[in-house]
Write a protein that holds these residues in place. Structure first.
Motif, PDB file in Angstrom:
ATOM      1  N   ALA A 195       0.797  -1.224   0.000  1.00 52.55           N
ATOM      2  CA  ALA A 195       0.000   0.000   0.000  1.00 52.55           C
ATOM      3  C   ALA A 195       0.829   1.274   0.000  1.00 52.55           C
ATOM      4  O   ALA A 195       0.275   2.360   0.054  1.00 52.55           O
ATOM      5  N   LEU A 196       2.145   1.176  -0.107  1.00 50.57           N
ATOM      6  CA  LEU A 196       2.986   2.360   0.034  1.00 50.57           C
ATOM      7  C   LEU A 196       2.617   3.468  -0.942  1.00 50.57           C
ATOM      8  O   LEU A 196       2.614   4.640  -0.605  1.00 50.57           O
ATOM      9  N   ASP A 197       2.303   3.127  -2.177  1.00 49.97           N
ATOM     10  CA  ASP A 197       2.015   4.138  -3.195  1.00 49.97           C
ATOM     11  C   ASP A 197       0.525   4.340  -3.415  1.00 49.97           C
ATOM     12  O   ASP A 197       0.128   5.069  -4.315  1.00 49.97           O
ATOM     13  N   GLY A 198      -0.330   3.687  -2.622  1.00 50.65           N
ATOM     14  CA  GLY A 198      -1.761   3.799  -2.782  1.00 50.65           C
ATOM     15  C   GLY A 198      -2.298   2.767  -3.748  1.00 50.65           C
ATOM     16  O   GLY A 198      -2.056   2.840  -4.958  1.00 50.65           O
ATOM     17  N   VAL A 199      -2.998   1.798  -3.259  1.00 52.93           N
ATOM     18  CA  VAL A 199      -3.626   0.777  -4.086  1.00 52.93           C
ATOM     19  C   VAL A 199      -5.062   0.606  -3.605  1.00 52.93           C
ATOM     20  O   VAL A 199      -5.437   1.066  -2.521  1.00 52.93           O
ATOM     21  N   SER A 200      -5.879  -0.037  -4.406  1.00 54.75           N
ATOM     22  CA  SER A 200      -7.275  -0.239  -4.033  1.00 54.75           C
ATOM     23  C   SER A 200      -7.394  -1.354  -3.004  1.00 54.75           C
ATOM     24  O   SER A 200      -6.533  -2.230  -2.906  1.00 54.75           O
TER      25      SER A 200
END
Length: 250
Positions: A195-200
């Protein structure tokens, strides 16, 4: 320490959260005093009674690790949002008996419905339906706000009009229904790596029961952040830094 701790080397909050007892400086002893629950008790006033002629509400709090009691469905909605909100460090219902000097020279007694620690700020919260807010309630709210402000404590009157959007309440239910099971640091680390870069949430496995439980727990602990102003779903984006709408309690 920030509630949002993407670095797993930073200790996460321990649960259950215990509400500290807030002392009143000597300067205010002549204006306002309060009595916290006796040792071993969690409420200054017990709202449960076999002879009560009103409906009594309760639910099991994951944050406090005990049953929470209240007197109205509106208080229940407030408690649910406090329980699931990642930026609420602790709360308590019927927390204290306050005795205070009135503007007219007499004394009055009051049990606020909740005490809350939110984003490092302390507040007493009184919950009422808008139809029950009359001139005396408004006067008490203004007076207690004035008395408590020098102590760094807010006093808030909350009605159904002030509660966050229905989506936030639905999200509180969704998170609490999934996130009561404790997770391991390994489970948390696996999510953070993705999730570091933003995921769904879909990419993180929200559609699978075990993954959804782990994700919900981490959202409530503030270890990952999502936009809680909109219904949580598979397309919700998750981040390891605080989202500006990542709270349930204003």
């Amino acid at each position: 320490m920030s509630l949002f701790t993407p670095d797993l080397g930073v200790p996460r909050p321990s649960f259950p959260m215990v509400l500290p007892r807030w002392p009143a400086p000597d300067l205010h002893d002549a204006l306002i005093t309060w009595w916290w629950p006796p040792a071993g008790e969690v409420r200054a006033r017990n709202v449960l009674s076999r002879g009560a002629m009103r409906a009594i509400y309760r639910f099991s709090s994951w944050k406090l690790a005990r049953s929470v009691h209240f007197e109205s469905a509106l208080e229940e909605q407030v408690a649910l949002q406090l329980d699931a909100c990642p930026t609420v460090r602790a709360y308590a219902e019927q927390p204290v008996l306050m005795e205070y000097a009135t503007p007219y020279g007499g004394w009055a007694r009051h049990y606020p419905d909740f005490a809350v620690l939110h984003r490092g700020l302390r507040a007493f919260v009184e919950v009422k339906f808008a139809r029950d807010v009359d001139a005396s309630v408004l006067e008490r709210t203004q007076h207690l706000s004035m008395l408590l402000a020098p102590l760094g404590i807010a006093y808030r009157l909350v009605t159904e009009v002030d509660l966050p959007s229905p989506a936030r309440l639905a999200n509180a239910w969704s998170l609490l229904s999934r996130g009561r099971t404790a997770i391991t640091d390994l489970q948390a680390l696996l999510v953070h790596q993705q999730a570091l870069d933003g995921v769904s949430l879909a990419d993180l496995g929200w559609g699978r029961v075990a993954n959804a439980r782990s994700l919900a727990r981490q959202i409530m602990e503030g270890r990952i952040s999502v936009d809680l102003s909109r219904p949580i779903g598979l397309d919700t984006m998750a981040y390891t830094s605080e989202h500006k709408e990542g709270w349930l309690w204003a």
